[in-house]
Design a protein around this motif. Structure first.
Motif, PDB file in Angstrom:
ATOM      1  N   ILE A 170       0.863  -1.179   0.000  1.00 24.66           N
ATOM      2  CA  ILE A 170       0.000   0.000   0.000  1.00 24.66           C
ATOM      3  C   ILE A 170       0.898   1.227   0.000  1.00 24.66           C
ATOM      4  CG2 ILE A 170      -1.753   1.288   1.290  1.00 24.66           C
ATOM      5  CD1 ILE A 170      -2.609  -1.474   2.475  1.00 24.66           C
ATOM      6  N   ASN A 171       0.674   2.125  -0.946  1.00 25.36           N
ATOM      7  CA  ASN A 171       1.505   3.320  -1.107  1.00 25.36           C
ATOM      8  C   ASN A 171       0.765   4.514  -0.513  1.00 25.36           C
ATOM      9  OD1 ASN A 171       3.169   5.362  -1.917  1.00 25.36           O
ATOM     10  ND2 ASN A 171       3.382   4.653  -4.012  1.00 25.36           N
ATOM     11  N   ARG A 172       1.013   4.752   0.778  1.00 20.29           N
ATOM     12  CA  ARG A 172       0.300   5.815   1.497  1.00 20.29           C
ATOM     13  C   ARG A 172       1.156   7.075   1.510  1.00 20.29           C
ATOM     14  NH1 ARG A 172      -0.198   8.470   6.216  1.00 20.29           N
ATOM     15  NH2 ARG A 172      -2.292   8.758   7.105  1.00 20.29           N
ATOM     16  N   GLY A 173       0.906   7.973   0.564  1.00 19.20           N
ATOM     17  CA  GLY A 173       1.664   9.218   0.502  1.00 19.20           C
ATOM     18  C   GLY A 173       3.143   8.986   0.339  1.00 19.20           C
ATOM     19  N   ALA A 174       3.516   7.995  -0.461  1.00 17.59           N
ATOM     20  CA  ALA A 174       4.901   7.622  -0.768  1.00 17.59           C
ATOM     21  C   ALA A 174       5.539   6.752   0.305  1.00 17.59           C
ATOM     22  CB  ALA A 174       5.782   8.836  -1.032  1.00 17.59           C
ATOM     23  N   GLU A 175       4.831   6.505   1.430  1.00 16.47           N
ATOM     24  CA  GLU A 175       5.318   5.520   2.403  1.00 16.47           C
ATOM     25  C   GLU A 175       4.764   4.155   2.015  1.00 16.47           C
ATOM     26  OE1 GLU A 175       7.494   5.774   4.537  1.00 16.47           O
ATOM     27  OE2 GLU A 175       7.665   7.898   5.065  1.00 16.47           O
ATOM     28  N   LYS A 176       5.646   3.159   1.906  1.00 15.35           N
ATOM     29  CA  LYS A 176       5.235   1.820   1.491  1.00 15.35           C
ATOM     30  C   LYS A 176       4.898   0.985   2.726  1.00 15.35           C
ATOM     31  CE  LYS A 176       6.307   2.926  -2.762  1.00 15.35           C
ATOM     32  NZ  LYS A 176       7.522   2.442  -3.398  1.00 15.35           N
ATOM     33  N   ILE A 177       3.649   0.495   2.787  1.00 15.98           N
ATOM     34  CA  ILE A 177       3.219  -0.360   3.890  1.00 15.98           C
ATOM     35  C   ILE A 177       3.048  -1.765   3.335  1.00 15.98           C
ATOM     36  CG2 ILE A 177       1.354  -0.895   5.501  1.00 15.98           C
ATOM     37  CD1 ILE A 177       1.979   2.683   4.443  1.00 15.98           C
ATOM     38  N   HIS A 178       3.767  -2.709   3.906  1.00 13.27           N
ATOM     39  CA  HIS A 178       3.731  -4.087   3.446  1.00 13.27           C
ATOM     40  C   HIS A 178       2.561  -4.786   4.122  1.00 13.27           C
ATOM     41  CE1 HIS A 178       7.626  -2.623   2.485  1.00 13.27           C
ATOM     42  NE2 HIS A 178       7.925  -2.525   3.753  1.00 13.27           N
ATOM     43  N   ALA A 179       1.573  -5.186   3.333  1.00  9.70           N
ATOM     44  CA  ALA A 179       0.322  -5.671   3.896  1.00  9.70           C
ATOM     45  C   ALA A 179       0.522  -6.865   4.820  1.00  9.70           C
ATOM     46  CB  ALA A 179      -0.635  -6.039   2.757  1.00  9.70           C
ATOM     47  N   GLU A 180       1.379  -7.807   4.425  1.00  4.74           N
ATOM     48  CA  GLU A 180       1.507  -9.031   5.208  1.00  4.74           C
ATOM     49  C   GLU A 180       2.066  -8.774   6.597  1.00  4.74           C
ATOM     50  OE1 GLU A 180       3.935 -13.199   4.869  1.00  4.74           O
ATOM     51  OE2 GLU A 180       2.850 -12.507   3.103  1.00  4.74           O
ATOM     52  N   GLU A 181       2.973  -7.804   6.705  1.00  8.05           N
ATOM     53  CA  GLU A 181       3.539  -7.489   8.020  1.00  8.05           C
ATOM     54  C   GLU A 181       2.446  -7.090   8.999  1.00  8.05           C
ATOM     55  OE1 GLU A 181       6.381  -4.120  10.171  1.00  8.05           O
ATOM     56  OE2 GLU A 181       5.892  -3.964   8.036  1.00  8.05           O
ATOM     57  N   VAL A 182       1.536  -6.185   8.563  1.00  6.10           N
ATOM     58  CA  VAL A 182       0.474  -5.702   9.453  1.00  6.10           C
ATOM     59  C   VAL A 182      -0.568  -6.795   9.670  1.00  6.10           C
ATOM     60  CG1 VAL A 182      -1.192  -3.857   9.856  1.00  6.10           C
ATOM     61  CG2 VAL A 182       0.906  -3.372   8.584  1.00  6.10           C
ATOM     62  N   GLU A 183      -0.865  -7.548   8.624  1.00  7.03           N
ATOM     63  CA  GLU A 183      -1.840  -8.643   8.749  1.00  7.03           C
ATOM     64  C   GLU A 183      -1.400  -9.656   9.799  1.00  7.03           C
ATOM     65  OE1 GLU A 183      -3.243  -8.456   4.055  1.00  7.03           O
ATOM     66  OE2 GLU A 183      -1.839  -9.996   4.748  1.00  7.03           O
ATOM     67  N   GLU A 184      -0.107 -10.000   9.794  1.00  2.26           N
ATOM     68  CA  GLU A 184       0.409 -10.974  10.756  1.00  2.26           C
ATOM     69  C   GLU A 184       0.229 -10.477  12.189  1.00  2.26           C
ATOM     70  OE1 GLU A 184       4.423 -11.597   9.658  1.00  2.26           O
ATOM     71  OE2 GLU A 184       3.952 -12.938   7.979  1.00  2.26           O
ATOM     72  N   LEU A 185       0.438  -9.186  12.398  1.00  3.32           N
ATOM     73  CA  LEU A 185       0.302  -8.639  13.749  1.00  3.32           C
ATOM     74  C   LEU A 185      -1.161  -8.581  14.176  1.00  3.32           C
ATOM     75  CD1 LEU A 185       2.966  -5.779  13.717  1.00  3.32           C
ATOM     76  CD2 LEU A 185       3.154  -8.044  14.740  1.00  3.32           C
ATOM     77  N   ILE A 186      -2.055  -8.175  13.272  1.00  2.00           N
ATOM     78  CA  ILE A 186      -3.484  -8.139  13.624  1.00  2.00           C
ATOM     79  C   ILE A 186      -3.968  -9.540  13.982  1.00  2.00           C
ATOM     80  CG2 ILE A 186      -5.821  -7.669  12.778  1.00  2.00           C
ATOM     81  CD1 ILE A 186      -4.671  -5.479  11.017  1.00  2.00           C
ATOM     82  N   ALA A 187      -3.471 -10.534  13.233  1.00  2.00           N
ATOM     83  CA  ALA A 187      -3.911 -11.912  13.463  1.00  2.00           C
ATOM     84  C   ALA A 187      -3.498 -12.437  14.838  1.00  2.00           C
ATOM     85  CB  ALA A 187      -3.369 -12.828  12.375  1.00  2.00           C
ATOM     86  N   ARG A 188      -2.542 -11.771  15.501  1.00  2.00           N
ATOM     87  CA  ARG A 188      -2.159 -12.172  16.857  1.00  2.00           C
ATOM     88  C   ARG A 188      -3.203 -11.758  17.898  1.00  2.00           C
ATOM     89  NH1 ARG A 188       4.150 -10.115  17.142  1.00  2.00           N
ATOM     90  NH2 ARG A 188       4.950 -11.279  15.336  1.00  2.00           N
TER      91      ARG A 188
END
Length: 561
Positions: free
Chosen positions: A452-470
């Motif tokens: 996800i390209n949020r204002g030129a900051e790249k957010i890697h979806a899987e990284e955040v998904e893994e944390l939410i899944a905890r």
């Protein structure tokens, strides 16, 4: 020089490296020496402007040399060791970056916004021993974070604190500068031998899974990257370059800071990307060049009440990058503010494309341009294959050249998939090649990667998904981009709840993510609760269907009554 830890960063193939040296693209000297010689050419000329300092080339060179010498005198860090950076847009960042490069220590270009989760894992991955933090960075206690990480990550044994008091066991930035002024410390620095083929910096890429992949940049190619970019923008000793984004990004270093100083010019470093202060700096410092301006920043400038009364006539290069701007935005910047616009596309892995001012209007509006170096090589591949598509057809952008990395650090399995058998980097971006008067231009038409390209900051979806899944009441999570008129994309989290999830809210999810050490800029901005995820025909979560769902909801919410 200290050897690389674990699986090595792949070197450039010998035949290509020899060719780049033979063609005089690569210099046979460390980047620190290249910077030192460049700063020595115009010692009295203005080098760095921030809200707090105005330093000449001589003053910047002296301070960064003192920092380099002081590091070697006061710490056990030696050439080849790594240092995590968590500093904002302040003068100390420039001093520290140039200083560690001169000392042969490798900066790991993280950001002050990164949390314990990212810093800890990246420190372990890069075997970083040093950690430099900014004590007065807004809304964050980076000194406490550094102290905590030093206890949790055994190898991270050297903490340096800038712009504030150092706790017991840590070192003060100012004390290091003082130590570096001593004759014996300077003599030790002068005796260093730094391999110009070695790694000079670790940049973070916009990878697809987990934490960002680490892109190893090497002395000779990183210097060439900045040099050829300066030539593409026609920078000279009169250039005044302003960069509004975090300076430790690859764009900040390779496309702004280093090019400005390599040509003998001035670098202007605003503390943030607020439009009002930026407009004041442009007018006061007679800024000539703003490289890699994200559309979100350009929109803020366009909308600011002072934009039409501020003298912007000094600007000759206003280069939009980070995400694709609309043709309307480019037209309005030119027609309403008189700002000449260009587009560019760049990556931590290397390759830069740009639209020359002489290009036809449709090229400047509809493409991200052409490679900046004649030695750059570009292919447009059938997705998943190594065969090329015909000109005018959509395919995956792949590239190699004198400043594009041949592989990520300690990522052999990923490198096997991310690079072709003959060394072309698969970017994951979908492009179309257009041939205009014998020259190749490329339009970006989407991407394969789940980023996800949020204002030129790249957010890697899987990284955040893994944390939410905890989270104890979450069964599954999927992150997708939702459209935003300013930032381009924002973050929407789809969650399948478990037992006891009746009170699951966006605030609750984000509080949990912060507890896990995630950076604030990666937090979801919308939460959608679903009973199950839509699936593709091979049983994977259909991100395409989720993106269509959120786009439809936003369109409906914004529809006139």
């Amino acid at each position: 020089m200290t050897g690389e830890v674990g699986l090595p960063s792949p070197p450039f193939p010998h035949d290509r490296a020899e060719r780049y040296v033979r063609e005089q693209l690569w210099k046979r000297e460390p980047l620190g020496d290249v910077i030192r010689l460049a700063l020595a050419r115009r010692p009295g000329h203005l080098a760095l402007v921030t809200t707090e300092v105005r330093w000449t080339h001589r003053e910047l060179d002296e301070r960064s040399t003192a920092f380099a010498a002081g590091l070697l005198a006061m710490t056990t860090l030696r050439p080849g060791d790594r240092m995590m950076f968590q500093l904002g847009n302040v003068a100390e960042t420039v001093v520290a970056y140039y200083g560690v490069v001169k000392a042969g220590i490798i900066p790991v270009c993280t950001l002050p916004q990164h949390g314990a989760h990212e810093i800890g894992r990246l420190a372990e991955h890069t075997a970083a021993r040093g950690h430099i933090v900014q004590a007065d960075f807004r809304n964050r206690d980076l000194v406490e974070l550094g102290t905590r990480l030093g206890e949790a990550v055994p190898i991270l044994d050297t903490l340096i604190v800038a712009r504030g008091a150092a706790p017991p066991g840590a070192l003060s930035f100012d004390d290091i500068l003082d130590a570096g002024s001593q004759p014996d410390a300077r003599a030790r620095l002068r005796s260093l031998e730094i391999d110009p083929d070695g790694i000079v910096a670790f940049q973070l890429s916009g990878g697809t899974t987990g934490l960002p992949k680490v892109a190893p940049r090497r002395h000779a190619e990183y210097a060439y990257n900045s040099q050829v970019w300066a030539e593409a923008l026609e920078l000279d000793e009169n250039a005044v370059v302003l960069h509004p984004l975090p300076i430790m990004h690859n764009a900040g270093i390779a496309a702004a800071l280093q090019p400005a100083h390599l040509v003998g010019g001035t670098f202007v470093l605003p503390s943030g990307a607020d439009a009002g202060p930026m407009l004041e700096l442009i007018a006061r410092e007679r800024v000539t060049t703003m490289p890699v301006v994200p559309p979100a920043v350009a929109i803020r400038i366009l909308r600011h009440p002072a934009a039409r009364t501020t003298d912007l006539t000094s600007l000759t290069r206003f280069v939009l990058g980070g995400q694709r701007p609309s043709a309307d935005l480019l037209e309005r910047l030119e027609s309403e503010l008189g700002i000449p616009t260009q587009q560019m596309f760049g990556m931590a892995e290397g390759m830069f494309l740009f639209t020359p001012p002489s290009s036809p209007e449709w090229v400047r509006r509809g493409t991200v341009g052409t490679p900046i170096s004649p030695a750059d090589e570009v292919r447009v591949l059938n997705v998943g294959f190594e065969t090329e598509v015909p000109d005018g057809e959509l395919g995956e952008l792949a590239c190699r050249g004198p400043y594009t990395i041949p592989g990520y650090h300690r990522a052999a399995a990923h490198n096997a998939a991310a690079f072709t058998t003959d060394g072309f980097y698969r970017t994951g971006d979908l492009v179309t090649r257009h041939v205009v008067d014998g020259r190749d231009f490329y339009s970006i038409d989407g991407r394969i990667k789940d980023v996800i390209n949020r204002g030129a900051e790249k957010i890697h979806a899987e990284e955040v998904e893994e944390l939410i899944a905890r989270h104890p009441v979450v069964h599954g999570a999927a992150l997708v981009a939702m459209p935003d008129p300013v930032l381009g994309e924002r973050i929407c989290a789809y969650v399948v709840p478990g037992v006891g999830a009746e009170t699951l809210t966006l605030d609750a999810v984000n509080a949990f993510l912060l507890e896990q050490g995630l950076a604030k800029f990666k937090l979801p901005e919308r939460l959608e609760i679903v009973d199950a995820f839509p699936l593709t025909n091979v049983g994977k979560v259909s991100k395409k269907a989720l993106r269509a769902d959120i786009e439809g909801k936003i369109e409906k919410e914004n529809a006139p009554l």
